[in-house]
Design a protein around this motif. Sequence first.
Motif, short mmCIF file in Angstrom:
data_model
loop_
_atom_site.label_atom_id
_atom_site.label_comp_id
_atom_site.label_asym_id
_atom_site.label_seq_id
_atom_site.Cartn_x
_atom_site.Cartn_y
_atom_site.Cartn_z
N ARG A 155 0.80 -1.23 0.00
CA ARG A 155 0.00 0.00 0.00
C ARG A 155 0.84 1.29 0.00
NH1 ARG A 155 -4.08 -0.90 4.82
NH2 ARG A 155 -2.20 -1.94 5.61
N PRO A 156 1.82 1.46 0.89
CA PRO A 156 2.57 2.73 0.87
C PRO A 156 3.30 2.95 -0.46
CG PRO A 156 2.92 1.58 2.93
CD PRO A 156 2.22 0.62 2.03
N TYR A 157 3.88 1.88 -1.01
CA TYR A 157 4.61 1.99 -2.27
C TYR A 157 3.66 2.35 -3.42
CZ TYR A 157 7.24 0.48 -6.40
OH TYR A 157 7.85 0.43 -7.63
N LEU A 158 2.50 1.69 -3.48
CA LEU A 158 1.54 1.97 -4.54
C LEU A 158 0.97 3.38 -4.41
CD1 LEU A 158 -0.38 -1.43 -4.72
CD2 LEU A 158 1.41 -0.59 -6.25
N LEU A 159 0.77 3.84 -3.18
CA LEU A 159 0.26 5.18 -2.96
C LEU A 159 1.26 6.22 -3.48
CD1 LEU A 159 -1.93 7.01 -1.74
CD2 LEU A 159 -0.68 6.90 0.44
N LEU A 160 2.54 6.01 -3.20
CA LEU A 160 3.56 6.95 -3.66
C LEU A 160 3.66 6.95 -5.18
CD1 LEU A 160 5.71 8.98 -2.89
CD2 LEU A 160 7.34 7.10 -2.62
N GLN A 161 3.44 5.80 -5.81
CA GLN A 161 3.45 5.75 -7.27
C GLN A 161 2.22 6.41 -7.89
OE1 GLN A 161 4.08 1.83 -9.06
NE2 GLN A 161 6.04 2.64 -9.72
N GLY A 162 1.10 6.32 -7.19
CA GLY A 162 -0.13 6.85 -7.74
C GLY A 162 -0.30 8.35 -7.55
N LEU A 163 0.28 8.91 -6.50
CA LEU A 163 0.07 10.33 -6.20
C LEU A 163 0.50 11.28 -7.31
CD1 LEU A 163 0.87 10.58 -2.38
CD2 LEU A 163 -1.33 10.95 -3.51
N PRO A 164 1.66 11.07 -7.97
CA PRO A 164 2.03 12.00 -9.04
C PRO A 164 0.99 12.08 -10.16
CG PRO A 164 3.93 10.68 -8.41
CD PRO A 164 2.73 10.10 -7.70
N ILE A 165 0.33 10.96 -10.44
CA ILE A 165 -0.65 10.93 -11.53
C ILE A 165 -1.83 11.85 -11.24
CG2 ILE A 165 -2.25 9.43 -12.79
CD1 ILE A 165 -0.27 7.13 -12.21
N LEU A 166 -2.17 12.00 -9.96
CA LEU A 166 -3.29 12.84 -9.57
C LEU A 166 -2.86 14.25 -9.15
CD1 LEU A 166 -5.35 10.25 -7.49
CD2 LEU A 166 -5.76 10.99 -9.83
N LEU A 167 -1.81 14.34 -8.37
CA LEU A 167 -1.44 15.63 -7.78
C LEU A 167 -0.79 16.58 -8.77
CD1 LEU A 167 -0.12 14.76 -4.21
CD2 LEU A 167 -2.44 15.27 -4.98
N ILE A 168 0.02 16.06 -9.69
CA ILE A 168 0.72 16.96 -10.61
C ILE A 168 -0.25 17.74 -11.51
CG2 ILE A 168 2.28 17.02 -12.61
CD1 ILE A 168 4.01 14.96 -11.14
N PRO A 169 -1.20 17.07 -12.18
CA PRO A 169 -2.17 17.85 -12.96
C PRO A 169 -2.99 18.79 -12.09
CG PRO A 169 -2.25 15.53 -13.58
CD PRO A 169 -1.42 15.62 -12.34
N LEU A 170 -3.30 18.36 -10.87
CA LEU A 170 -4.09 19.19 -9.96
C LEU A 170 -3.32 20.45 -9.57
CD1 LEU A 170 -6.77 19.37 -8.48
CD2 LEU A 170 -5.76 18.02 -6.61
N TRP A 171 -2.06 20.30 -9.19
CA TRP A 171 -1.23 21.46 -8.86
C TRP A 171 -1.12 22.41 -10.05
CZ3 TRP A 171 2.79 17.83 -6.30
CH2 TRP A 171 2.59 17.81 -4.91
N GLN A 172 -0.89 21.84 -11.22
CA GLN A 172 -0.70 22.69 -12.40
C GLN A 172 -1.99 23.43 -12.76
OE1 GLN A 172 0.96 19.88 -15.25
NE2 GLN A 172 3.03 20.53 -14.75
N TRP A 173 -3.13 22.82 -12.50
CA TRP A 173 -4.40 23.50 -12.74
C TRP A 173 -4.64 24.60 -11.71
CZ3 TRP A 173 -8.92 22.86 -9.51
CH2 TRP A 173 -10.03 23.57 -9.98
N ILE A 174 -4.42 24.29 -10.44
CA ILE A 174 -4.67 25.26 -9.36
C ILE A 174 -3.80 26.50 -9.53
CG2 ILE A 174 -4.37 25.65 -6.87
CD1 ILE A 174 -5.18 22.71 -6.45
N TYR A 175 -2.53 26.28 -9.86
CA TYR A 175 -1.60 27.40 -9.95
C TYR A 175 -1.43 27.93 -11.38
CZ TYR A 175 -0.58 26.35 -5.10
OH TYR A 175 -0.70 26.16 -3.74
N ARG A 176 -2.33 27.50 -12.26
CA ARG A 176 -2.42 28.04 -13.61
C ARG A 176 -1.08 28.02 -14.34
NH1 ARG A 176 -6.51 33.22 -12.68
NH2 ARG A 176 -8.19 32.02 -11.69
N GLN A 177 -0.50 26.85 -14.40
CA GLN A 177 0.76 26.69 -15.12
C GLN A 177 0.53 26.83 -16.62
OE1 GLN A 177 2.59 27.26 -12.40
NE2 GLN A 177 4.12 26.04 -13.44
N PRO A 178 1.58 27.17 -17.37
CA PRO A 178 1.44 27.33 -18.83
C PRO A 178 0.90 26.06 -19.48
CG PRO A 178 3.56 28.17 -18.09
CD PRO A 178 2.95 27.48 -16.90
#
Length: 271
Positions: A166-189
């Motif tokens: 579980r911890p390993y899979l969670l760490l692998q899965g987080l970039p897939i969700l958080l990176i697009p979310l961060w880039q949307w929130i902070y209005r990246q190019p």
Amino acid sequence: MRFPYRHLPVVVTALLAAAALLHGPIAQPESYHHFADQKVAFGIPHFADVISNLGFAAVAVWGWIKLAPARRHPDIQSGWAGYSLFLIGLFLTGLGSSWYHLAPDNAGLVWDRLPIAVACGGLLAGVRGDVRHEESREPAAWLALVAIVSVGWWYFTDLSGRGDLRPYLLLQGLPILLIPLWQWIYRQPASDRLAFGAALTIYVGAKFAELNDHEIAATLGVATGHTLKHLLATGAAALIVGRLANRVQAPLKACADAIPPAPPSAMNACR
């Protein structure tokens, strides 16, 4: 920016962690090490699975050559600590995964999974620092520790007969969700969002190939699903590195293309 949006990444992480806790331990399949690639070439067993890992190291070296000299560039300075950890993890993945695939077993798998976890943590820290314009050194250090703990947790729980991914899979899965979310929130190019989005989509495809190793081997004949996973994941990493390299090179190219007799004010703007 509306107040709740800033906290969405924390909410998503908490929800995923809670779901993992409620789900209970996720064990590694007993047949995990039985890969479709059983060919020996040039004295190297599982040749395609071994050699296809070298792309990770090549992309990491390319990224270091392109980015390390420009680490103080304003377009990557905040995220550099995370991105450098990502490149280190990527390079070690090329070595560790190659070593594991020579003779697949759990002891070797530690050296495959550990650098992958480090690379995921580094990418998270880099993008977070990038979009928030905050130094990523401390998050990178914490996420490197989380990466080590996640793999250690799996290995030692597996030794006790109750393996838990579980911890390993969670760490692998987080970039897939958080990176697009961060880039949307902070209005990246849009160029950043497109490049990272494409890379993450390709990585999801790589995980699909991994899960269908034997089926893809039977269909394609010339390549197995796990070999294809390595190639796709390498391409995803190359997209990310390429986008970061374009960031730090674009202003320099604009200056190089400037007409020689341009007024001093125009040249100063390129510095």
